[in-house]
Design a protein around this motif. Structure first.
Motif, PDB file in Angstrom:
ATOM      1  N   TRP A 180       6.060  -4.924  -8.205  1.00 46.28           N
ATOM      2  CA  TRP A 180       6.932  -3.895  -7.631  1.00 46.28           C
ATOM      3  C   TRP A 180       8.397  -4.313  -7.754  1.00 46.28           C
ATOM      4  CZ3 TRP A 180       6.931   0.887  -5.499  1.00 46.28           C
ATOM      5  CH2 TRP A 180       8.002   1.231  -4.695  1.00 46.28           C
ATOM      6  N   LYS A 238      -3.121   0.052  -4.173  1.00 44.75           N
ATOM      7  CA  LYS A 238      -2.223  -1.056  -3.833  1.00 44.75           C
ATOM      8  C   LYS A 238      -1.568  -1.568  -5.113  1.00 44.75           C
ATOM      9  CE  LYS A 238      -4.862  -2.574   0.123  1.00 44.75           C
ATOM     10  NZ  LYS A 238      -4.079  -2.913   1.293  1.00 44.75           N
ATOM     11  N   VAL A 239      -0.401  -2.160  -4.932  1.00 46.33           N
ATOM     12  CA  VAL A 239       0.309  -2.740  -6.072  1.00 46.33           C
ATOM     13  C   VAL A 239       0.867  -4.094  -5.626  1.00 46.33           C
ATOM     14  CG1 VAL A 239       2.518  -1.597  -5.564  1.00 46.33           C
ATOM     15  CG2 VAL A 239       1.999  -2.251  -7.889  1.00 46.33           C
ATOM     16  N   ILE A 246       2.062   4.344  -7.256  1.00 49.13           N
ATOM     17  CA  ILE A 246       1.143   3.200  -7.351  1.00 49.13           C
ATOM     18  C   ILE A 246       0.216   3.365  -8.549  1.00 49.13           C
ATOM     19  CG2 ILE A 246      -0.823   2.060  -6.231  1.00 49.13           C
ATOM     20  CD1 ILE A 246       0.642   2.602  -3.540  1.00 49.13           C
ATOM     21  N   VAL A 254       5.064   1.726   0.095  1.00 48.83           N
ATOM     22  CA  VAL A 254       5.795   2.367  -1.006  1.00 48.83           C
ATOM     23  C   VAL A 254       6.541   3.600  -0.507  1.00 48.83           C
ATOM     24  CG1 VAL A 254       5.533   3.558  -3.221  1.00 48.83           C
ATOM     25  CG2 VAL A 254       4.265   1.438  -2.784  1.00 48.83           C
ATOM     26  N   TYR A 298       1.300   7.355  -3.637  1.00 54.09           N
ATOM     27  CA  TYR A 298       0.057   7.106  -4.373  1.00 54.09           C
ATOM     28  C   TYR A 298       0.239   7.356  -5.864  1.00 54.09           C
ATOM     29  CZ  TYR A 298      -3.017   6.282  -0.386  1.00 54.09           C
ATOM     30  OH  TYR A 298      -3.624   5.737   0.716  1.00 54.09           O
ATOM     31  N   ASN A 302      -0.120   0.759 -11.574  1.00 61.06           N
ATOM     32  CA  ASN A 302      -1.409   0.138 -11.858  1.00 61.06           C
ATOM     33  C   ASN A 302      -1.870   0.412 -13.283  1.00 61.06           C
ATOM     34  OD1 ASN A 302      -1.754  -1.245  -9.487  1.00 61.06           O
ATOM     35  ND2 ASN A 302      -2.922   0.362  -8.496  1.00 61.06           N
ATOM     36  N   ASP A 309       0.854  -1.189   0.000  1.00 58.28           N
ATOM     37  CA  ASP A 309       0.000   0.000   0.000  1.00 58.28           C
ATOM     38  C   ASP A 309       0.892   1.242   0.000  1.00 58.28           C
ATOM     39  OD1 ASP A 309       0.914   0.301   2.621  1.00 58.28           O
ATOM     40  OD2 ASP A 309      -0.995  -0.278   3.525  1.00 58.28           O
TER      41      ASP A 309
END
Length: 62
Positions: free
Chosen positions: A53, A47-48, A29, A14, A26, A33, A10
């Protein structure tokens, strides 16, 4: 912690990994995404997947 809980990162994760603000996390991410969506994957906002990642950030180990 279960295996599923460790599957996704989350914004807090990160931010800590990159030493950046939560806002920048964010954004990062969101970019990752978008890449996953373009490849046809379903994504979870904010989330990733850790596996993705790790392919994008050289030297990252959980």
């Amino acid at each position: 912690m279960s295996e599923l809980e460790n599957y996704m990162m989350d914004a807090d994760d990160v931010a800590k990994a990159l030493s950046v603000s939560k806002g920048q996390a964010y954004k990062t991410i969101r970019i990752l995404n978008e890449e996953l969506k373009a490849q046809g994957y379903f994504v979870v906002q904010g989330k990733v997947p850790k596996a993705y990642w790790e392919t994008k950030f050289y030297g990252f180990h959980s």
